[in-house]
Design a protein around this motif. Structure first.
Motif, PDB file in Angstrom:
ATOM      1  N   LYS A   1      98.671 104.647  14.595  1.00 28.90           N
ATOM      2  CA  LYS A   1      98.959 103.634  13.577  1.00 28.90           C
ATOM      3  C   LYS A   1      98.954 102.239  14.188  1.00 28.90           C
TER       4      LYS A   1
ATOM      5  N   GLN B   1      96.602 107.969   2.508  1.00 29.53           N
ATOM      6  CA  GLN B   1      95.869 107.587   1.298  1.00 29.53           C
ATOM      7  C   GLN B   1      95.475 106.122   1.456  1.00 29.53           C
TER       8      GLN B   1
ATOM      9  N   ASP C   1     100.850 107.921   4.323  1.00 29.45           N
ATOM     10  CA  ASP C   1     100.549 109.184   3.627  1.00 29.45           C
ATOM     11  C   ASP C   1      99.052 109.510   3.678  1.00 29.45           C
TER      12      ASP C   1
ATOM     13  N   TYR D   1     100.437  96.273  -3.517  1.00 30.20           N
ATOM     14  CA  TYR D   1     101.808  95.759  -3.490  1.00 30.20           C
ATOM     15  C   TYR D   1     102.724  96.883  -2.961  1.00 30.20           C
ATOM     16  N   GLY D   2     103.589  96.515  -2.039  1.00 28.49           N
ATOM     17  CA  GLY D   2     104.526  97.498  -1.508  1.00 28.49           C
ATOM     18  C   GLY D   2     103.959  98.325  -0.370  1.00 28.49           C
ATOM     19  N   THR D   3     102.826  97.906   0.185  1.00 29.14           N
ATOM     20  CA  THR D   3     102.249  98.641   1.320  1.00 29.14           C
ATOM     21  C   THR D   3     103.114  98.438   2.564  1.00 29.14           C
ATOM     22  N   ASP D   4     103.364  99.518   3.277  1.00 29.68           N
ATOM     23  CA  ASP D   4     104.114  99.446   4.535  1.00 29.68           C
ATOM     24  C   ASP D   4     103.148  98.949   5.619  1.00 29.68           C
TER      25      ASP D   4
ATOM     26  N   LYS E   1     103.505  97.992   8.584  1.00 33.79           N
ATOM     27  CA  LYS E   1     103.717  98.341  10.004  1.00 33.79           C
ATOM     28  C   LYS E   1     103.065  99.665  10.392  1.00 33.79           C
ATOM     29  N   ASN E   2     102.738 100.451   9.403  1.00 34.06           N
ATOM     30  CA  ASN E   2     102.230 101.796   9.706  1.00 34.06           C
ATOM     31  C   ASN E   2     100.918 102.046   8.970  1.00 34.06           C
TER      32      ASN E   2
END
Lengths: 329, 132
Positions: B99, B51, B49, B73-76, B78-79
């Motif tokens: 990315k 951010q 996003d 926590y919960g960061t994706d 792969k991207n």
């Protein structure tokens, strides 16, 4: 000598051209036509979506000495859905900023593709607003409109509008997802369900909304697919049978005007939903925020959707969302 | 006539002198300068996003040539979109064109900073940890 004459002649011609180019043209007040005249603006912006409204303002006028307006008619190429009408009032803004309507006749009548307002008052010029409710049969097609005004002296004038493309997507506004109760989101149905429904219809559930105020990490409002790693749905009991691995991509600046209904001029269109890349997308979105959103592709690849988060509430542990969804196969 | 030829010759000399290159450029059209400085001054990491996903400022060790970043926590993983700020005239190799997949936390990603004179190369390792 010949060369010199030629140079003088050329200089003279250039000077004449320069003078001509600088000539001032005086402004003349245009003469108004004494015929019946009309004009139109389309007031609604953004993609035209089934169930939504296309709004126009149609104006017509005639010199008072020649006659009065007798009717305004709109013919759509595809009949509008229930709720299609032409406002029988024109508006002016008073000194407190409020639009005050003046009725020109009875409320409009709609028969098939045609909507009409018959003037009963003594009006030589007026602008009426037309609201076309987009019907299901217009999905993926183009529509056009013919606006016609008639005057008491028999004059008639028309204005062609369109064609306007009707999008294939669907839109659903203001769904309330509530942690612990109505937290199961179905993209196919564009609805929010409770655990009982989710357990009975596991194939329909694409996302689960959770709110958790964890101590060490920021979780707060999150959307997870049923297949997400259990660390992303803490203290939650997943109903048996839920197995959709939805792909989720977080977004933050996509404040679609039709979903958000705030000041930003951003619109998610069919092409955005169709072309969104979900390669390597995760099945969770942790700590989503108000005015943010998520792009979602359902596990069966049938739908791509954009979920806009209108509001979140930490006290009531709920989230208000609005959805645009496109069937991609 | 002779004067005209002299004048033309002087003008031609001016043109030649004015076209002379002061500095060489690299294959991307960037100036190769005399600067030998070669370090990362700042590091940012953005999510899908766009951010930031950092929990705090990245720790850049220009001696050990490492960058340590803790992500939310919960960061994706792969991207992610890394962004480097470099010393003046330096470039990054390889270039970041989209990315980057950081999901294998055991293998830190590497980028090389090349100085403005293109003679000094320093490879930085980027270590990610996820806040738990």
């Amino acid at each position: 000598m010949k060369k010199l004459s030629f140079k003088i002649l050329m200089s003279f011609m250039l000077f004449t051209l320069f003078l001509g180019a600088c000539k001032e043209e005086e402004f003349q007040i245009p003469t108004a036509s004494d015929q019946l005249q009309n004009d139109l603006i389309k007031r609604s912006l953004g993609p035209n979506i089934v169930g939504g409204t296309i709004e126009f303002a149609y104006a017509a006028g005639i010199v008072p000495e020649k006659g009065k307006l007798s009717s305004m008619t709109v013919e759509a190429s595809i009949a509008g859905a229930t709720g299609t009408y032409m406002d029988n009032k024109f508006y002016n803004t008073n000194n407190t900023g409020v639009d005050v309507g003046t009725a020109v006749g009875d409320p409009s009548t709609t028969t098939g593709k045609t909507t009409q307002v018959v003037y009963t008052g003594n009006f030589s010029a007026a602008t009426l607003r037309y609201y076309y409710k987009i019907p299901e049969e217009a999905r993926g097609k183009s529509i056009s409109f013919t606006f016609t005004a008639k005057a008491s002296n028999g004059e008639t004038i028309s204005y062609q509008a369109g064609p306007y493309e009707i999008r294939s997507m669907d839109m659903q506004l203001d769904l309330i997802a509530k942690d612990g109760t109505d937290c199961f989101i179905s993209i196919a149905d564009m609805k929010v369900y409770n655990a009982t429904f989710a357990a009975a219809n596991p194939d329909k559930i694409d996302l689960i909304y959770l709110y958790r105020a964890l101590t060490n990490v920021t979780y707060l409002h999150s959307l997870v697919a049923p297949t997400a790693d259990p660390i992303y749905w803490p203290t939650f009991t997943m109903p048996t049978g839920l197995k959709n691995k939805s792909k989720i991509v977080k977004a933050f600046t996509v404040r679609d005007q039709q979903l958000a209904r705030i000041q930003y001029g951003v619109f998610v269109d069919d092409v955005d939903l169709r072309s969104k890349d979900f390669a390597d997308a995760p099945d969770f979105a942790i700590n989503v925020k108000a005015e943010g959103g998520v792009w979602v592709q359902t596990a069966d690849g049938k739908y791509n959707a954009y979920i806009y988060i209108n509001t979140v509430n930490n006290t009531t542990k709920e989230m208000r969302i609005s959805v645009k969804r496109l069937a991609i196969r | 006539m002779k004067k005209i030829f002299i004048l033309q010759f002087i003008l031609a000399l001016f043109v030649i002198v004015s076209c002379k290159k002061d500095y060489p450029i690299d294959k991307d059209g960037l100036l190769i300068t005399n600067r030998a400085d070669c370090y990362v001054s700042n590091f940012e990491l953005l999510g899908a996003d766009f951010q930031t996903v950092r929990t705090k400022a990245a720790t850049i060790d220009t001696t050990a040539q490492t960058i340590n970043v803790e992500v939310l926590y919960g960061t994706d993983l792969k991207n992610l979109y890394p962004q480097f700020s470099l010393v003046v005239d330096a470039i990054l190799d390889p270039k970041i064109v989209g990315k980057v997949d950081f999901s294998d936390l055991s293998k830190p990603k590497e980028w090389t900073v090349v100085s403005g004179n293109r003679k000094v190369r320093k490879t930085y390792k980027v270590y990610l940890t996820v806040k738990q």
